[in-house]
Write an enzyme that holds these catalytic residues in place. Structure first.
Site, PDB file in Angstrom:
ATOM      1  N   TYR A   1      42.663 -14.085  17.421  1.00 21.06           N
ATOM      2  CA  TYR A   1      44.064 -14.486  17.274  1.00 21.06           C
ATOM      3  C   TYR A   1      44.174 -15.651  16.287  1.00 21.06           C
ATOM      4  O   TYR A   1      43.436 -15.706  15.311  1.00 21.06           O
ATOM      5  CB  TYR A   1      44.685 -14.858  18.637  1.00 21.06           C
ATOM      6  CG  TYR A   1      44.386 -13.874  19.745  1.00 21.06           C
ATOM      7  CD1 TYR A   1      44.767 -12.548  19.642  1.00 21.06           C
ATOM      8  CD2 TYR A   1      43.719 -14.264  20.893  1.00 21.06           C
ATOM      9  CE1 TYR A   1      44.512 -11.648  20.656  1.00 21.06           C
ATOM     10  CE2 TYR A   1      43.455 -13.365  21.929  1.00 21.06           C
ATOM     11  CZ  TYR A   1      43.859 -12.059  21.793  1.00 21.06           C
ATOM     12  OH  TYR A   1      43.599 -11.178  22.794  1.00 21.06           O
TER      13      TYR A   1
ATOM     14  N   SER B   1      43.195  -6.288  24.054  1.00 17.54           N
ATOM     15  CA  SER B   1      43.231  -6.259  22.575  1.00 17.54           C
ATOM     16  C   SER B   1      41.930  -5.785  21.938  1.00 17.54           C
ATOM     17  O   SER B   1      41.925  -5.460  20.752  1.00 17.54           O
ATOM     18  CB  SER B   1      43.567  -7.639  22.026  1.00 17.54           C
ATOM     19  OG  SER B   1      44.943  -7.869  22.123  1.00 17.54           O
TER      20      SER B   1
ATOM     21  N   TYR C   1      49.770   2.947  23.915  1.00 15.26           N
ATOM     22  CA  TYR C   1      49.252   1.582  23.674  1.00 15.26           C
ATOM     23  C   TYR C   1      48.857   0.900  25.003  1.00 15.26           C
ATOM     24  O   TYR C   1      47.751   0.355  25.114  1.00 15.26           O
ATOM     25  CB  TYR C   1      50.325   0.774  22.930  1.00 15.26           C
ATOM     26  CG  TYR C   1      50.012  -0.695  22.784  1.00 15.26           C
ATOM     27  CD1 TYR C   1      49.164  -1.165  21.783  1.00 15.26           C
ATOM     28  CD2 TYR C   1      50.560  -1.634  23.663  1.00 15.26           C
ATOM     29  CE1 TYR C   1      48.873  -2.517  21.658  1.00 15.26           C
ATOM     30  CE2 TYR C   1      50.277  -2.992  23.547  1.00 15.26           C
ATOM     31  CZ  TYR C   1      49.435  -3.422  22.542  1.00 15.26           C
ATOM     32  OH  TYR C   1      49.141  -4.768  22.426  1.00 15.26           O
TER      33      TYR C   1
ATOM     34  N   VAL D   1      43.118 -10.361  26.343  1.00 17.24           N
ATOM     35  CA  VAL D   1      43.678 -11.287  27.338  1.00 17.24           C
ATOM     36  C   VAL D   1      43.106 -11.100  28.739  1.00 17.24           C
ATOM     37  O   VAL D   1      43.410 -11.875  29.638  1.00 17.24           O
ATOM     38  CB  VAL D   1      45.225 -11.232  27.419  1.00 17.24           C
ATOM     39  CG1 VAL D   1      45.871 -11.876  26.222  1.00 17.24           C
ATOM     40  CG2 VAL D   1      45.728  -9.832  27.644  1.00 17.24           C
TER      41      VAL D   1
HETATM   42  N1  GLN Z   1      47.955  -5.423  26.325  1.00 15.92           N
HETATM   43  C1  GLN Z   1      48.054  -6.767  25.827  1.00 15.92           C
HETATM   44  C2  GLN Z   1      49.432  -7.025  25.245  1.00 15.92           C
HETATM   45  O1  GLN Z   1      49.938  -6.196  24.568  1.00 15.92           O
HETATM   46  C3  GLN Z   1      47.010  -7.008  24.814  1.00 15.92           C
HETATM   47  C4  GLN Z   1      47.135  -8.363  24.164  1.00 15.92           C
HETATM   48  C5  GLN Z   1      45.873  -9.097  24.064  1.00 15.92           C
HETATM   49  O2  GLN Z   1      44.834  -8.766  24.625  1.00 15.92           O
HETATM   50  N2  GLN Z   1      45.980 -10.173  23.345  1.00 15.92           N
HETATM   51  O3  GLN Z   1      50.016  -8.059  25.445  1.00 15.92           O
END
Ligand code: GLN
Length: 311
Positions: A247, A65, A195, A265
């Site tokens: 978040y 993210s 993405y 994440v």
């Molecule tokens: N690639 C991860 C997803 O789409 C990114 C989410 C994250 O880092 N919170 O779930």
């Protein structure tokens, strides 16, 4: 400050490692589950390029993210503020980063902000380029420049792992298409592919610290003097980092640390002290809201010691 950081960071890392033990590495992207849960590393970089490094700072990890901040900046440069805010809002959700809830609950079905997954997928669809490869290429090039010319690439295994298991992101994206947030000409699978690739860009703490420093200095790389991003766009991105960057734990982090930050994440955190410091952290073990438990504790300790809160 750099001297004191060099002296104290090794002890602070050890103190924060205890918090890493309370977290868990992400499992929903199978490849991420292989990361060492007890790792914790940091690089802090000042505007003169001086650094303080401690712990497992050499452990490479994927941006996840954190990349959303940079696709947002590129989308602003491609489409202007109006173009971006036609597709995503300016408000935090209070829900999980991959939640679908408010997309249907609150009209007109546009993602609340660009840092939740739905919003970031919409933002990715705004990046200019004739083909998905061209769009990925432009994002990669921008990330390399933001990292001071680093040789970045996406991690093929993590990309494949996410693409093969991304049922929720797929449903979010198709829902956006149905709501015309992704417009008629947009191919949902192509947007998702771009993405997943930008989320899988592999990086180190030092490279992340350099990217954070660019934001800390308002979009002008202090080491080269080159303005890569207009100041206004960096200002908006940093505001989102405060309100949504951690978040649905962003409020708590703003109270405890009070600096712009964005987590991923993989356990990475990009954080900054305006005008003073860019910070890159890796600590793969996450708390229930998806932030690195060790990394958050480390940033809170540092912010308290140096009185970094911007508030
Ligand atoms: N690639 C991860 C997803 O789409 C990114 C989410 C994250 O880092 N919170 O779930």
């Amino acid at each position: 400050m750099m001297e004191q950081l060099r002296l104290q960071l090794p002890d602070w890392i050890e103190a924060s490692r205890i918090y890493a033990e309370k977290g868990q590495v992400a499992h929903y992207i199978p490849e991420l589950a292989k990361a060492p849960g007890d790792a914790l590393g940091i690089v802090a970089m000042g505007p003169d390029g001086e650094t303080a490094t401690a712990g497992d700072a050499d452990l490479p990890f994927t941006m996840q993210s954190i990349s959303k901040v940079f696709t947002l900046l590129l989308a602003f440069m491609d489409n202007g503020e109006e173009g971006v805010f036609a597709k995503v809002g300016m408000e935090p959700t209070g829900d999980d980063f991959n939640s679908m809830l408010k997309l249907e609950l609150v009209e007109p079905g546009k993602p609340f902000n660009p840092l939740i997954n739905a919003g970031a997928i919409a933002v990715t669809s705004l990046i200019h380029g004739a083909t998905p490869e061209a769009r990925t290429g432009r994002i990669m090039q921008f990330l390399r420049e933001a990292a001071g010319g680093a040789d970045l690439a996406y991690n093929e295994a993590v990309y494949r792992s996410e693409s093969a298991s991304a049922h929720r992101n797929r449903s979010l994206a198709y829902f956006l298409k149905d709501n015309e947030v992704l417009d008629a000409a947009t191919d949902v699978e192509e947007v998702l592919d771009v993405y997943f690739k930008h989320c899988a860009v592999e990086i180190t703490c030092a490279q992340l610290a350099r990217m954070a420093l660019l934001l800390a200095c308002g979009g002008t790389d202090p080491l080269t003097g080159v303005q890569l991003v207009p100041r206004r766009y960096v200002q908006i991105a940093k505001t989102f980092m405060i309100t949504c960057g951690m978040y649905n734990a962003s409020g708590e982090f703003a109270i405890r640390a009070g600096i712009p930050a964005k987590s991923g994440v993989s356990g990475g955190i990009l954080a900054l002290v305006p005008g003073k410091l860019g910070i890159g952290i890796i600590g793969p073990a996450l708390g229930e809201k998806g932030n690195s438990t060790g990394g958050v504790h480390l940033l809170e300790t540092m912010s308290e010691t140096f009185d970094w809160s911007i508030f």
